[in-house]
Design a protein around this motif. Structure first.
Motif, PDB file in Angstrom:
ATOM      1  N   UNK A  74      29.916  37.718  47.075  1.00 35.95           N
ATOM      2  CA  UNK A  74      28.606  37.419  47.379  1.00 35.95           C
ATOM      3  C   UNK A  74      28.466  35.884  46.705  1.00 35.95           C
ATOM      4  N   UNK A  75      27.419  35.286  47.388  1.00 38.93           N
ATOM      5  CA  UNK A  75      27.151  33.883  47.054  1.00 38.93           C
ATOM      6  C   UNK A  75      26.509  33.984  45.601  1.00 38.93           C
ATOM      7  N   UNK A  76      25.699  34.692  45.125  1.00 42.39           N
ATOM      8  CA  UNK A  76      24.955  34.529  43.828  1.00 42.39           C
ATOM      9  C   UNK A  76      26.069  34.991  42.773  1.00 42.39           C
ATOM     10  N   UNK A  77      26.769  35.932  42.985  1.00 37.34           N
ATOM     11  CA  UNK A  77      27.621  36.477  41.966  1.00 37.34           C
ATOM     12  C   UNK A  77      28.435  35.582  41.610  1.00 37.34           C
ATOM     13  N   UNK A  78      29.326  35.080  42.656  1.00 42.74           N
ATOM     14  CA  UNK A  78      30.468  34.187  42.586  1.00 42.74           C
ATOM     15  C   UNK A  78      29.822  32.882  42.024  1.00 42.74           C
ATOM     16  N   UNK A  79      28.734  32.418  42.384  1.00 40.72           N
ATOM     17  CA  UNK A  79      27.976  31.057  41.613  1.00 40.72           C
ATOM     18  C   UNK A  79      27.718  31.405  40.239  1.00 40.72           C
ATOM     19  N   UNK A  80      27.263  32.423  39.723  1.00 40.71           N
ATOM     20  CA  UNK A  80      27.102  32.717  38.419  1.00 40.71           C
ATOM     21  C   UNK A  80      28.557  32.907  37.603  1.00 40.71           C
ATOM     22  N   UNK A  81      29.512  33.634  38.310  1.00 36.93           N
ATOM     23  CA  UNK A  81      30.840  33.733  37.724  1.00 36.93           C
ATOM     24  C   UNK A  81      31.527  32.385  37.359  1.00 36.93           C
ATOM     25  N   UNK A  82      31.387  31.355  38.591  1.00 36.17           N
ATOM     26  CA  UNK A  82      31.955  30.105  38.407  1.00 36.17           C
ATOM     27  C   UNK A  82      31.406  29.326  37.121  1.00 36.17           C
ATOM     28  N   UNK A  83      29.883  29.281  36.972  1.00 29.40           N
ATOM     29  CA  UNK A  83      29.365  28.685  36.023  1.00 29.40           C
ATOM     30  C   UNK A  83      29.930  29.145  34.754  1.00 29.40           C
ATOM     31  N   UNK A  84      29.787  30.572  34.658  1.00 31.12           N
ATOM     32  CA  UNK A  84      30.178  31.165  33.384  1.00 31.12           C
ATOM     33  C   UNK A  84      31.623  30.570  32.970  1.00 31.12           C
ATOM     34  N   UNK A  85      32.562  30.916  34.002  1.00 25.91           N
ATOM     35  CA  UNK A  85      34.099  30.636  33.432  1.00 25.91           C
ATOM     36  C   UNK A  85      34.414  29.341  33.144  1.00 25.91           C
ATOM     37  N   UNK A  86      33.561  28.327  33.672  1.00 26.50           N
ATOM     38  CA  UNK A  86      33.669  26.796  33.542  1.00 26.50           C
ATOM     39  C   UNK A  86      33.299  26.789  31.710  1.00 26.50           C
ATOM     40  N   UNK A  87      32.015  27.079  31.563  1.00 29.11           N
ATOM     41  CA  UNK A  87      31.728  27.106  30.174  1.00 29.11           C
ATOM     42  C   UNK A  87      32.669  27.611  29.167  1.00 29.11           C
ATOM     43  N   UNK A  88      33.134  28.674  29.457  1.00 27.26           N
ATOM     44  CA  UNK A  88      34.349  29.615  28.686  1.00 27.26           C
ATOM     45  C   UNK A  88      35.550  28.638  28.739  1.00 27.26           C
ATOM     46  N   UNK A  89      36.070  28.136  29.790  1.00 29.34           N
ATOM     47  CA  UNK A  89      37.311  27.301  29.890  1.00 29.34           C
ATOM     48  C   UNK A  89      36.893  25.859  29.112  1.00 29.34           C
ATOM     49  N   UNK A  90      35.779  25.444  29.178  1.00 30.23           N
ATOM     50  CA  UNK A  90      35.575  24.296  28.522  1.00 30.23           C
ATOM     51  C   UNK A  90      35.425  24.278  27.063  1.00 30.23           C
ATOM     52  N   UNK A  91      34.997  25.270  26.867  1.00 29.35           N
ATOM     53  CA  UNK A  91      34.833  25.808  25.372  1.00 29.35           C
ATOM     54  C   UNK A  91      36.105  26.030  24.679  1.00 29.35           C
ATOM     55  N   UNK A  92      37.323  26.646  25.573  1.00 33.28           N
ATOM     56  CA  UNK A  92      38.384  26.993  25.057  1.00 33.28           C
ATOM     57  C   UNK A  92      39.355  25.637  25.078  1.00 33.28           C
ATOM     58  N   UNK A  93      39.263  24.618  25.775  1.00 29.95           N
ATOM     59  CA  UNK A  93      39.703  23.406  25.657  1.00 29.95           C
ATOM     60  C   UNK A  93      39.371  22.647  24.596  1.00 29.95           C
ATOM     61  N   UNK A  94      38.131  22.702  23.995  1.00 26.98           N
ATOM     62  CA  UNK A  94      37.695  22.228  22.782  1.00 26.98           C
ATOM     63  C   UNK A  94      38.137  22.978  21.753  1.00 26.98           C
ATOM     64  N   UNK A  95      38.157  23.976  21.852  1.00 23.51           N
ATOM     65  CA  UNK A  95      38.706  24.962  20.571  1.00 23.51           C
ATOM     66  C   UNK A  95      40.283  24.731  20.271  1.00 23.51           C
ATOM     67  N   UNK A  96      40.803  24.537  21.507  1.00 22.93           N
ATOM     68  CA  UNK A  96      42.361  24.309  21.340  1.00 22.93           C
ATOM     69  C   UNK A  96      42.650  22.914  20.675  1.00 22.93           C
ATOM     70  N   UNK A  97      41.948  21.980  21.190  1.00 22.71           N
ATOM     71  CA  UNK A  97      41.888  20.607  20.546  1.00 22.71           C
ATOM     72  C   UNK A  97      41.469  20.447  19.094  1.00 22.71           C
ATOM     73  N   UNK A  98      40.458  21.182  18.479  1.00 23.04           N
ATOM     74  CA  UNK A  98      40.107  21.317  17.314  1.00 23.04           C
ATOM     75  C   UNK A  98      41.343  21.957  16.403  1.00 23.04           C
ATOM     76  N   UNK A  99      41.721  22.875  16.861  1.00 22.11           N
ATOM     77  CA  UNK A  99      42.740  23.377  16.013  1.00 22.11           C
ATOM     78  C   UNK A  99      44.049  22.722  15.851  1.00 22.11           C
ATOM     79  N   UNK A 100      44.364  21.556  16.441  1.00 19.94           N
ATOM     80  CA  UNK A 100      45.422  20.766  16.312  1.00 19.94           C
ATOM     81  C   UNK A 100      45.076  19.102  16.557  1.00 19.94           C
TER      82      UNK A 100
END
Length: 558
Positions: A74-100
């Protein structure tokens, strides 16, 4: 015979058609959330809105035989999920960079005015900031600027570097050579050095520099007398394209003057163009320039070459001017040209094919930059007897952009495979020479010195004790300098230094790609500034991991 009453018949039909109310247990929504970061990145990359995503996901789930009632669609659930997973992925990109974090980093940036999402406001400046190093190409921010001044840019870049914790490893800056970037007092580069508290190596975009040179030649030979972005001669050619028989090509060297100017270098240029075409990574306009140059020289193409219709013209895209000139000249008998226009187009084509091609396509190689600039000046000086106007225009422009012949930047040439061992021996000897007490970021010489003095110089003339700063900046072991250059390829210290020198990015294409990415997704999936930044970082990573849609590529883990 008795008939049923109308009321009883109606009641029976109503009872049969009416849906029985569902119980509370039957009304439960799907609980299975199957949205993954990889799916979100794919949806974002394809610019699918939440509504479109629901359509695609629902149909795909049904096609795969899943029970869609058990899935969260449904629209609302997918919208919230996409927002949350973008933040999670962007944080992972930054964490991976900071580790090396790399030991050295080059910072790129390129401003762009984008339309605001509020119709009451005018356009707003955005500044994509990108970090590059060996195997690194990372977008770290797209800050909004009130003004495109050097101070505003320096503040935005410094904040982004501080946020990513890389202020201590930044060693080089790459940008266009506009006054707001490279100005001596208020340029972003100078102000950024002051904020970081140390000297940095300037690596101005060599594509930008050579576009300026091509522009200088155009203005000298074919003056642009209108304020319109369209050149009337090119616009007329584009409007008459449908009347041209593209199978009726007349090569440039069929003209006696072109043949005379190019006969001694024709085979060498054809070999260079064919070698460059083996690289499948070139942009379409780069590839088209190479193919048109081969056609201009009456060379054979390995594949069937189809001449494209004339494309867009823009003041900032001088590559399109070169393509237009080559097309006009190979169809010169089908297109009405005055004698002066024909001569001007011919002279520009000769310059492009004889001088510009090699310089442009070799400009991305950092180690070759000093030698390429020096050889370019020498060749232009020799061309003065044949076409003084073009020679003077090109030399005048490059004289303002001798960034790669300074005492530190010239040290890149120690890792240039095209230089002879004899030249490198002279360069090693020159390391004992005293340098300029306060070296500048750009070699400043007069036009006359460029013409007369440079014709006798080698790269050793630009090396001094100050050149050792390059090796210390990037922690390159200089033990190989104690041995003869003929043995350098067998020494670990030299090979390590060569790896670093070749990894330096001396063109700003990565920032330009970030600008294009920013334009493509401006206001499409989100209107929030912070969310937009995270979105672009995730899309950039997805493009890097999945450069094509082959099955084997897409099977890679995200």
């Amino acid at each position: 015979m008795s008939l049923s009453s109308p009321s009883s018949s109606s009641d029976s039909e109503y009872t049969h058609c009416t849906r029985i109310p569902m119980t509370l247990s039957e009304k439960k929504r799907g609980r299975t959330n199957f949205i993954t970061p990889k799916l979100v990145a794919a949806l974002d990359r394809c610019k699918l809105s939440v509504r479109d995503s629901v359509y695609i996901i629902q149909a795909t789930a049904e096609a795969l035989g899943n029970n869609v009632d058990s899935l969260v669609i449904n629209k609302s659930s997918i919208h919230r999920c996409r927002d949350a997973l973008r933040v999670e992925r962007a944080n992972k990109i930054k964490t991976n960079f900071e580790s090396s974090v790399p030991s050295y980093i080059t910072v790129h940036w390129d401003g762009k005015i984008l339309p605001t999402l509020n119709v009451r406001d005018s356009g707003i400046d955005r500044l994509p900031i990108v970090l590059t190093s060996n195997n690194l190409d990372l977008l770290i921010g797209i800050p909004k600027l009130e003004k495109s001044t050097g101070k505003e840019q320096a503040n935005a870049i410094y904040y982004a570097l501080e946020n990513w914790g890389v202020t201590d490893v930044v060693q080089a800056l790459c940008c266009d050579t506009t006054a707001s970037n490279t100005g001596r007092f208020n340029g972003a580069c100078v102000l950024l050095e002051q904020k970081l508290g140390r000297d940095l190596l300037y690596l101005p975009c060599r594509h930008h520099i050579y576009e300026i040179i091509l522009r200088g030649v155009f203005e000298a030979v074919l003056p642009h007398t209108t304020t319109s972005p369209d050149i009337p001669l090119f616009k007329k050619f584009r409007n008459n394209w449908n009347k041209i028989d593209i199978s009726n090509i007349i090569s440039g060297i069929d003209d006696l003057e072109c043949c005379t100017a190019l006969e001694d270098v024709r085979n060498d240029i054809l070999h260079f163009c064919r070698a460059m075409l083996q690289n499948k990574c070139y942009r379409d306009d780069y590839k088209e320039l190479l193919e048109l140059s081969i056609t201009f020289l009456n060379g054979n193409l390995d594949n069937k070459f189809k001449i494209r219709p004339p494309g867009a013209m823009h003041q900032a895209r001088w590559m399109s001017r070169a393509i237009y000139c080559l097309k006009i000249y190979i169809f010169r008998n089908q297109y009405s040209l005055s004698s002066s226009e024909k001569n001007a187009i011919r002279d520009i084509c000769v310059f492009i094919v004889r001088f510009y091609l090699k310089s442009w396509f070799s400009s991305t190689a950092a180690a070759r930059a000093p030698a390429n600039d020096l050889n370019f000046i020498k060749c232009l000086k020799q061309y003065e007897n044949e076409h003084s106007k073009i020679s003077k225009a090109a030399i005048t422009k490059i004289s303002n952009h001798l960034w790669y012949l300074t005492e530190e930047a010239a040290a890149l040439a120690f890792f240039d495979d095209t230089l002879s061992n004899e030249i490198k021996r002279l360069m090693v000897q020159s390391l004992n020479n005293d340098g300029i007490i306060q070296p500048t970021k750009r070699l400043i010489v007069s036009f006359q010195d460029l013409g007369e003095t440079f014709s006798e110089k080698t790269l050793a003339s630009f090396i001094s004790k100050n050149s050792m700063q390059f090796f210390s900046r990037f922690n390159i072991n200089t033990d190989f300098l104690n041995d003869d250059p003929s043995t350098w390829d067998n020494q670990i210290s030299y090979l390590r230094g060569k790896e670093i020198a070749c990894s330096l990015n001396v063109v700003n294409d990565t920032a330009e790609r970030a600008v294009k990415l920013m334009e493509d997704f401006h206001g499409t999936l989100t209107k929030d500034d912070k969310k937009s930044e995270l979105l672009l970082q995730c899309i950039q990573e997805h493009r890097r991991l999945y450069p094509d849609c082959k099955k084997e590529t897409l099977k890679k883990q995200f």
